[in-house]
Motif scaffolding. Structure first.
Motif, PDB file in Angstrom:
ATOM      1  N   ARG A 213     -14.117  -3.173  18.669  1.00 63.09           N
ATOM      2  CA  ARG A 213     -15.141  -2.125  18.744  1.00 63.09           C
ATOM      3  C   ARG A 213     -14.654  -0.836  18.089  1.00 63.09           C
ATOM      4  NH1 ARG A 213     -16.504  -4.472  23.892  1.00 63.09           N
ATOM      5  NH2 ARG A 213     -14.989  -3.137  24.957  1.00 63.09           N
ATOM      6  N   ALA A 214     -13.336  -0.599  18.154  1.00 69.55           N
ATOM      7  CA  ALA A 214     -12.768   0.599  17.533  1.00 69.55           C
ATOM      8  C   ALA A 214     -12.639   0.456  16.024  1.00 69.55           C
ATOM      9  CB  ALA A 214     -11.396   0.901  18.141  1.00 69.55           C
ATOM     10  N   GLY A 215     -12.855  -0.755  15.512  1.00 72.71           N
ATOM     11  CA  GLY A 215     -12.810  -0.970  14.071  1.00 72.71           C
ATOM     12  C   GLY A 215     -11.445  -1.302  13.510  1.00 72.71           C
ATOM     13  N   LEU A 216     -10.460  -1.564  14.396  1.00 73.17           N
ATOM     14  CA  LEU A 216      -9.110  -1.846  13.911  1.00 73.17           C
ATOM     15  C   LEU A 216      -8.900  -3.306  13.558  1.00 73.17           C
ATOM     16  CD1 LEU A 216      -6.891   0.328  16.274  1.00 73.17           C
ATOM     17  CD2 LEU A 216      -7.420   0.729  13.870  1.00 73.17           C
ATOM     18  N   ILE A 217      -9.634  -4.198  14.195  1.00 77.43           N
ATOM     19  CA  ILE A 217      -9.489  -5.621  13.916  1.00 77.43           C
ATOM     20  C   ILE A 217     -10.862  -6.254  13.719  1.00 77.43           C
ATOM     21  CG2 ILE A 217      -7.323  -5.843  15.211  1.00 77.43           C
ATOM     22  CD1 ILE A 217      -8.930  -7.108  17.507  1.00 77.43           C
ATOM     23  N   GLU A 218     -10.858  -7.424  13.094  1.00 77.74           N
ATOM     24  CA  GLU A 218     -12.079  -8.198  12.888  1.00 77.74           C
ATOM     25  C   GLU A 218     -11.862  -9.582  13.482  1.00 77.74           C
ATOM     26  OE1 GLU A 218     -12.394  -8.119   8.667  1.00 77.74           O
ATOM     27  OE2 GLU A 218     -13.254  -6.095   8.607  1.00 77.74           O
ATOM     28  N   ARG A 219     -12.799 -10.026  14.310  1.00 82.22           N
ATOM     29  CA  ARG A 219     -12.673 -11.320  14.981  1.00 82.22           C
ATOM     30  C   ARG A 219     -13.781 -12.254  14.507  1.00 82.22           C
ATOM     31  NH1 ARG A 219     -12.029 -10.898  21.231  1.00 82.22           N
ATOM     32  NH2 ARG A 219     -10.580 -12.614  20.840  1.00 82.22           N
ATOM     33  N   LYS A 220     -13.375 -13.454  14.101  1.00 85.95           N
ATOM     34  CA  LYS A 220     -14.348 -14.442  13.641  1.00 85.95           C
ATOM     35  C   LYS A 220     -14.031 -15.792  14.263  1.00 85.95           C
ATOM     36  CE  LYS A 220     -15.366 -12.249   9.189  1.00 85.95           C
ATOM     37  NZ  LYS A 220     -15.392 -12.419   7.713  1.00 85.95           N
ATOM     38  N   ARG A 221     -15.096 -16.458  14.718  1.00 83.64           N
ATOM     39  CA  ARG A 221     -14.930 -17.786  15.312  1.00 83.64           C
ATOM     40  C   ARG A 221     -14.333 -18.749  14.298  1.00 83.64           C
ATOM     41  NH1 ARG A 221     -17.057 -20.200  19.538  1.00 83.64           N
ATOM     42  NH2 ARG A 221     -18.243 -19.041  21.103  1.00 83.64           N
ATOM     43  N   LYS A 222     -13.414 -19.552  14.752  1.00 80.78           N
ATOM     44  CA  LYS A 222     -12.766 -20.605  13.966  1.00 80.78           C
ATOM     45  C   LYS A 222     -11.913 -20.067  12.816  1.00 80.78           C
ATOM     46  CE  LYS A 222     -16.389 -24.008  14.951  1.00 80.78           C
ATOM     47  NZ  LYS A 222     -17.368 -24.963  14.394  1.00 80.78           N
ATOM     48  N   VAL A 223     -11.845 -18.753  12.698  1.00 81.48           N
ATOM     49  CA  VAL A 223     -11.009 -18.148  11.651  1.00 81.48           C
ATOM     50  C   VAL A 223      -9.835 -17.406  12.272  1.00 81.48           C
ATOM     51  CG1 VAL A 223     -10.938 -16.473   9.759  1.00 81.48           C
ATOM     52  CG2 VAL A 223     -12.943 -17.950  10.052  1.00 81.48           C
ATOM     53  N   GLY A 224     -10.105 -16.678  13.342  1.00 78.29           N
ATOM     54  CA  GLY A 224      -9.056 -15.931  14.017  1.00 78.29           C
ATOM     55  C   GLY A 224      -9.307 -14.435  13.953  1.00 78.29           C
ATOM     56  N   THR A 225      -8.285 -13.694  14.278  1.00 79.07           N
ATOM     57  CA  THR A 225      -8.376 -12.238  14.328  1.00 79.07           C
ATOM     58  C   THR A 225      -7.473 -11.643  13.265  1.00 79.07           C
ATOM     59  OG1 THR A 225      -8.806 -12.298  16.710  1.00 79.07           O
ATOM     60  CG2 THR A 225      -8.060 -10.211  15.787  1.00 79.07           C
ATOM     61  N   ARG A 226      -8.061 -10.757  12.455  1.00 77.69           N
ATOM     62  CA  ARG A 226      -7.307 -10.109  11.389  1.00 77.69           C
ATOM     63  C   ARG A 226      -7.363  -8.594  11.540  1.00 77.69           C
ATOM     64  NH1 ARG A 226      -6.021 -13.440   7.122  1.00 77.69           N
ATOM     65  NH2 ARG A 226      -7.070 -15.463   7.071  1.00 77.69           N
ATOM     66  N   VAL A 227      -6.347  -7.934  11.017  1.00 76.66           N
ATOM     67  CA  VAL A 227      -6.383  -6.481  10.908  1.00 76.66           C
ATOM     68  C   VAL A 227      -7.497  -6.136   9.928  1.00 76.66           C
ATOM     69  CG1 VAL A 227      -5.106  -4.406  10.265  1.00 76.66           C
ATOM     70  CG2 VAL A 227      -3.905  -6.338  11.343  1.00 76.66           C
ATOM     71  N   ALA A 228      -8.339  -5.183  10.275  1.00 78.51           N
ATOM     72  CA  ALA A 228      -9.478  -4.838   9.436  1.00 78.51           C
ATOM     73  C   ALA A 228      -9.026  -4.453   8.039  1.00 78.51           C
ATOM     74  CB  ALA A 228     -10.272  -3.700  10.074  1.00 78.51           C
ATOM     75  N   LEU A 229      -9.692  -5.022   7.046  1.00 74.93           N
ATOM     76  CA  LEU A 229      -9.375  -4.712   5.652  1.00 74.93           C
ATOM     77  C   LEU A 229      -9.851  -3.331   5.268  1.00 74.93           C
ATOM     78  CD1 LEU A 229     -10.129  -8.023   3.719  1.00 74.93           C
ATOM     79  CD2 LEU A 229      -7.983  -6.750   3.684  1.00 74.93           C
ATOM     80  N   HIS A 230     -11.010  -2.931   5.787  1.00 77.79           N
ATOM     81  CA  HIS A 230     -11.606  -1.658   5.410  1.00 77.79           C
ATOM     82  C   HIS A 230     -11.443  -0.674   6.551  1.00 77.79           C
ATOM     83  CE1 HIS A 230     -13.239  -3.656   1.968  1.00 77.79           C
ATOM     84  NE2 HIS A 230     -13.829  -4.536   2.727  1.00 77.79           N
ATOM     85  N   PRO A 231     -10.831   0.467   6.287  1.00 73.91           N
ATOM     86  CA  PRO A 231     -10.646   1.460   7.353  1.00 73.91           C
ATOM     87  C   PRO A 231     -11.968   1.862   7.981  1.00 73.91           C
ATOM     88  CG  PRO A 231      -9.406   2.054   5.392  1.00 73.91           C
ATOM     89  CD  PRO A 231     -10.301   0.897   5.024  1.00 73.91           C
ATOM     90  N   VAL A 232     -11.888   2.366   9.203  1.00 75.67           N
ATOM     91  CA  VAL A 232     -13.076   2.804   9.935  1.00 75.67           C
ATOM     92  C   VAL A 232     -13.845   3.859   9.157  1.00 75.67           C
ATOM     93  CG1 VAL A 232     -13.847   3.949  12.059  1.00 75.67           C
ATOM     94  CG2 VAL A 232     -12.044   2.245  12.150  1.00 75.67           C
ATOM     95  N   ARG A 233     -13.147   4.620   8.312  1.00 72.91           N
ATOM     96  CA  ARG A 233     -13.795   5.696   7.559  1.00 72.91           C
ATOM     97  C   ARG A 233     -14.998   5.201   6.779  1.00 72.91           C
ATOM     98  NH1 ARG A 233     -12.553   6.162   2.060  1.00 72.91           N
ATOM     99  NH2 ARG A 233     -11.334   4.428   1.292  1.00 72.91           N
ATOM    100  N   GLN A 234     -14.978   3.936   6.325  1.00 74.06           N
ATOM    101  CA  GLN A 234     -16.073   3.430   5.529  1.00 74.06           C
ATOM    102  C   GLN A 234     -17.260   3.020   6.394  1.00 74.06           C
ATOM    103  OE1 GLN A 234     -14.434   0.284   3.123  1.00 74.06           O
ATOM    104  NE2 GLN A 234     -13.494   1.737   1.698  1.00 74.06           N
ATOM    105  N   ALA A 235     -16.998   2.688   7.649  1.00 72.64           N
ATOM    106  CA  ALA A 235     -18.066   2.219   8.517  1.00 72.64           C
ATOM    107  C   ALA A 235     -18.799   3.365   9.206  1.00 72.64           C
ATOM    108  CB  ALA A 235     -17.486   1.273   9.575  1.00 72.64           C
ATOM    109  N   ARG A 236     -18.093   4.475   9.444  1.00 73.31           N
ATOM    110  CA  ARG A 236     -18.693   5.553  10.226  1.00 73.31           C
ATOM    111  C   ARG A 236     -19.028   6.791   9.405  1.00 73.31           C
ATOM    112  NH1 ARG A 236     -15.033   5.339  15.749  1.00 73.31           N
ATOM    113  NH2 ARG A 236     -15.502   3.191  16.270  1.00 73.31           N
ATOM    114  N   PHE A 237     -18.133   7.152   8.518  1.00 77.57           N
ATOM    115  CA  PHE A 237     -18.382   8.328   7.688  1.00 77.57           C
ATOM    116  C   PHE A 237     -17.476   8.210   6.475  1.00 77.57           C
ATOM    117  CE2 PHE A 237     -18.437  12.638   6.215  1.00 77.57           C
ATOM    118  CZ  PHE A 237     -19.682  13.117   6.592  1.00 77.57           C
ATOM    119  N   ALA A 238     -17.996   8.533   5.317  1.00 76.07           N
ATOM    120  CA  ALA A 238     -17.210   8.394   4.096  1.00 76.07           C
ATOM    121  C   ALA A 238     -16.249   9.564   3.960  1.00 76.07           C
ATOM    122  CB  ALA A 238     -18.127   8.337   2.886  1.00 76.07           C
TER     123      ALA A 238
END
Length: 233
Positions: free
Chosen positions: A57-82
Motif C-alpha cells: 500500500r505504501a508503494g514499496l513493493i509489488e505483489r502478484k499471484r504466482k509471480v511473487g513479491t518484488r521491490v517496486a520498479l517505479h518509485p512512489v513519486r510516479q504514482a502520487r505526484f511527479a
C-alpha cells in the motif's frame, strides 16, 4: 542485524523497508516468499502477510499471484505526484542545462535543521546548496538536507556532477512525501544567487520525503517569479 524471534508485523515491515532503502534488495528484485520470511523472523505467515500488505500500500513493493513479491520498479513519486528532474525540465523548454554545487557540509543538526528535516538535535545531516541554470541564467536554487541514517550512501557522494535530487530518485526510495508551494520574498543569499531583487517575490517549492517513519530529505527550491509549474497525473 536479524530481528529476534516472534517479530511483530511492524518490526518485519520496518526491516524490509530498511533493506529496500539501503538497496540490499534493489528495485525489481524478487524478495523471499512469505514462508521464508516467516522462518527468518520467527513469525506466523499471517503476520508476514500483514507487513507485506502495508508495504504494498505504501508503494514499496509489488505483489502478484504466482509471480511473487518484488521491490517496486517505479518509485512512489510516479504514482502520487511527479517529482521533476530539473535537467529534463530545462531540456524540455529547449534550453541548455548546467548544474553547479555551491556548498556541501556534513554537520550535527542545529535547531533549524532538526525542525526542518524532522531529526533529533545533534543528529548528523548533510547540507547541500546547488544552482540549476538554463541557458546560463539561474533557474532554481536548491537548499537541501539529507538524513544519512535513511540514505547512508549520500555521505560517499560528492554531488559535484550529479545533483542530489537525481541521485535520491535512484538511490533512496520513499513511501511518503509532503509538498508545499508558495510565493515569498527571497533571503539575501537567495536573491544574490538568483540575481533578483530582495523585494521581488520568488516561487518556492518545499518537499519532504520519508521511508515509513524515517525522514529522508527536506528541500527548498527557489525560482525566479517567472517560473511556472505544470504537473500531469
Amino acid at each position: 542485524m536479524k530481528p529476534g524471534p516472534r517479530s511483530s508485523f511492524r518490526v518485519i515491515k520496518d526491516e524490509i523497508a530498511r533493506r529496500i532503502g539501503e538497496q540490499t534488495w534493489k528495485a525489481g528484485a524478487l524478495i523471499p516468499g512469505e514462508e521464508a520470511l516467516a522462518a527468518e523472523f520467527g513469525a506466523a505467515r499471517a503476520t508476514v502477510n500483514r507487513a507485506l500488505q502495508e508495504l504494498a500500500r505504501a508503494g514499496l513493493i509489488e505483489r502478484k499471484r504466482k509471480v511473487g513479491t518484488r521491490v517496486a520498479l517505479h518509485p512512489v513519486r510516479q504514482a502520487r505526484f511527479a517529482i521533476p528532474l530539473v535537467s529534463q525540465e530545462v531540456a524540455a523548454a529547449g534550453a541548455a542545462y548546467r548544474y553547479a554545487l555551491l556548498a556541501r557540509e556534513a554537520r550535527a543538526a542545529d535547531a533549524r535543521d532538526a525542525e526542518r528535516l524532522g531529526v533529533a538535535l545533534g543528529d548528523m545531516v548533510l547540507h547541500l546548496e546547488c544552482l540549476h541554470l538554463a541557458d546560463e541564467r539561474p533557474y532554481q536554487f536548491e537548499d537541501r538536507l539529507i538524513n544519512p541514517s535513511a540514505a547512508p550512501k549520500a555521505m560517499e557522494e560528492s554531488f559535484e556532477t550529479l545533483g542530489p535530487n537525481e541521485w535520491l530518485v535512484g538511490a533512496a526510495p520513499f513511501s511518503r512525501a509532503e509538498f508545499t508551494f508558495l510565493a515569498a520574498l527571497p533571503s539575501a543569499r537567495e536573491a544574490k544567487i538568483l540575481d533578483v531583487a530582495e523585494s521581488e517575490p520568488v516561487f518556492v517549492g518545499e518537499r519532504r520525503t520519508w521511508l515509513l517513519a524515517r525522514p529522508i530529505t527536506a528541500v527548498r527550491m527557489v525560482h525566479p517569479q517567472s517560473h511556472r509549474l505544470t504537473s500531469r497525473l
